[in-house]
Enzyme design. Structure first.
Site, PDB file in Angstrom:
ATOM      1  CG  ASP A   1     -10.747 -14.970 -18.319  1.00  0.00           C
ATOM      2  OD1 ASP A   1      -9.963 -15.899 -18.062  1.00  0.00           O
ATOM      3  OD2 ASP A   1     -11.526 -14.980 -19.291  1.00  0.00           O
TER       4      ASP A   1
ATOM      5  CG  HIS B   1      -2.245   0.692   0.970  1.00  0.00           C
ATOM      6  ND1 HIS B   1      -2.347   1.883   0.276  1.00  0.00           N
ATOM      7  CD2 HIS B   1      -3.503   0.366   1.322  1.00  0.00           C
ATOM      8  CE1 HIS B   1      -3.616   2.257   0.233  1.00  0.00           C
ATOM      9  NE2 HIS B   1      -4.338   1.346   0.852  1.00  0.00           N
TER      10      HIS B   1
END
Length: 451
Positions: free
Chosen positions: A397, A155
């Site tokens: 995907d 982060h």
């Protein structure tokens, strides 16, 4: 559940030479959570139409993706005064391959279990920071043929929007498609520059979110609350239930007819009130709600499409349990709305100036977000609720089909909550929330009965 066995660990470097050198971080990159944030995806068994090898596909496509997103192949370095910089040295990301004899039939049965933790790459924060990869992924193959892909991303380098941008493009590369959005790497847009002129009319940044949040009345620290056992729940809010809440909140005396309260403000106000009730607070108990705000469209000019870095900041809404419970839902939603509206261009710019002029940023950094013993604690009587409602979370995907489940990797600190779209039903939302075991059943009761 059968044990998860680690088989191989690979260091994946960019497929081609990239720019190398020291990459200064913006002020917002260097404060708040600077550890890694985990996310998990589950996939059905690849169909016969997928002719490739899962691990080799991930290895080669990750290498290609790191060429375009080269900061994730670098390492952090400490500077003086608690500052960090990014060393773009192409040291690479980590890909772990694991297996399990488990038959993965119901994802909800393993959420929050010790074995679930083992699906997520582990990071040793006792190691020197310049040796810790910024991006780690773990693919776990189950006996039933299903697959999990979990990631941890620093982060200090990216926020959720940028992390998901990278994941989406990694998937496109794995499918043999070109990039959809080229990452915009220049962070000077959010650097502190020349001293700012005074802003007379707008809220000024004062660093309140870095102050210690309220304690339970009569307590001098949060040690006792931090040690209490917690449990995670995934609570569905149907489209009809959400519409009922929004109708109620937007006809309250606190509503602004021209705008109305957003989904986030409505549901978060509801969660805040339910938490106060479930925790059994006295009416005068102070309580804070931490809100994460994306500033990409709030600064002037707006950040370029594909900005790759951190462009979020936390703000705090404050009240007392008595105020929240005795007033209707519009009161809580109004507190949240006001805190978000304060995040203007002037607010962001004065915040950058505030951090720039601070002697040491370490007091604003959280290296222990996923630990129980150290770092800021936003549990009882407080909470934090992060919205993932606008993030491109679903449809990842890599060539063998889209995920069947996606969610946070760990979320085991009291008060930590996430709000997500329901992948399986249009208009419905999912609240992923962690509460103390002693409070969870009461929280669930209020969450549904108070709609």
């Amino acid at each position: 559940m059968a044990p998860i066995i680690l088989r191989n660990t690979y260091t994946i470097v960019p497929a081609e030479p990239t720019w190398t050198g020291r990459f200064p971080l913006a002020e917002w990159d260097q404060v708040g959570t600077i550890t890694h944030v985990p996310t998990v995806y589950f996939y059905d068994k690849p169909s016969d139409s997928f002719q490739g090898n899962v691990v080799e596909t991930l290895k080669h496509s990750l290498s290609r993706a790191l060429f375009h997103f080269y900061p994730l192949a670098g390492r952090l370095r400490w500077l003086s005064r608690g500052r960090l910089e990014l060393d773009c040295n192409a040291a690479g990301a980590t890909l772990i391959v694991a297996e399990s004899e488990a038959e993965l039939s119901d994802f909800n049965n393993i959420l929050g279990t010790p074995e679930f933790e083992k699906l997520v790459p582990q990071v040793n924060y006792k190691s020197p920071i310049e040796t810790i990869p910024l991006f780690l992924a773990q693919v776990t193959k189950f006996k039933c043929g299903r697959i999990s892909l979990s990631i941890r991303v620093s982060h200090a380098v990216v926020d959720g929007q940028s992390a998901l941008h990278f994941m989406s493009e990694w998937g496109r590369i794995a499918r043999g498609e070109p990039l959809k959005t080229i990452p915009f790497m220049d962070r000077k847009i959010l650097w502190a520059g020349e001293p700012l002129p005074p802003f007379a009319s707008s809220p000024q940044y004062e660093g309140k979110e870095f102050e210690e949040p309220p304690l339970l009345i009569g307590k001098t620290n949060c040690v006792e609350e931090r040690e209490k056992e917690t449990v995670v729940a995934m609570l569905k809010l149907s489209k009809i239930q959400l519409e009922k809440l929004r109708s109620r909140v937007n006809t309250s005396e606190y509503a602004e007819p021209a705008r109305g309260f957003t989904r986030y403000e409505t549901v978060t106000g509801h969660v805040w009130r339910c938490a106060c009730k479930a925790r059994g607070h006295s009416p005068e108990q102070p309580t804070g709600l931490v809100i994460c705000v994306d500033v990409r469209s709030r600064v002037q000019p707006p950040l370029p499409r594909g900005y790759f870095g951190n462009a979020t900041l936390d703000v705090v809404a404050e009240s007392t349990s008595g105020e929240l419970i005795s007033n209707d839902l519009g009161f809580a939603a109004g507190k949240i709305s006001k805190a978000i509206k304060n995040v203007t261009n002037e607010y962001v710019m004065t915040g950058i100036e505030y951090l720039k002029n601070h002697e040491d940023l370490k007091e604003f950094q959280d290296m222990h977000t996923l630990g129980r013993k150290e770092g800021p604690f936003y549990g009882n009587p407080n909470l934090g609720l992060v919205s993932w409602l606008t993030l491109p979370m679903y449809g990842l995907d890599y060539g063998w089909g889209q995920e069947v489940y996606m969610g946070p990797g760990t979320n085991d600190l009291d008060g930590n909550s996430l709000l997500l779209l329901d992948k399986n039903e249009d208009g419905s939302l999912i609240l992923a929330t962690c509460q103390q075991v002693a409070h969870m059943e009461a929280f669930k009761k209020h969450f549904y009965e108070d709609i």
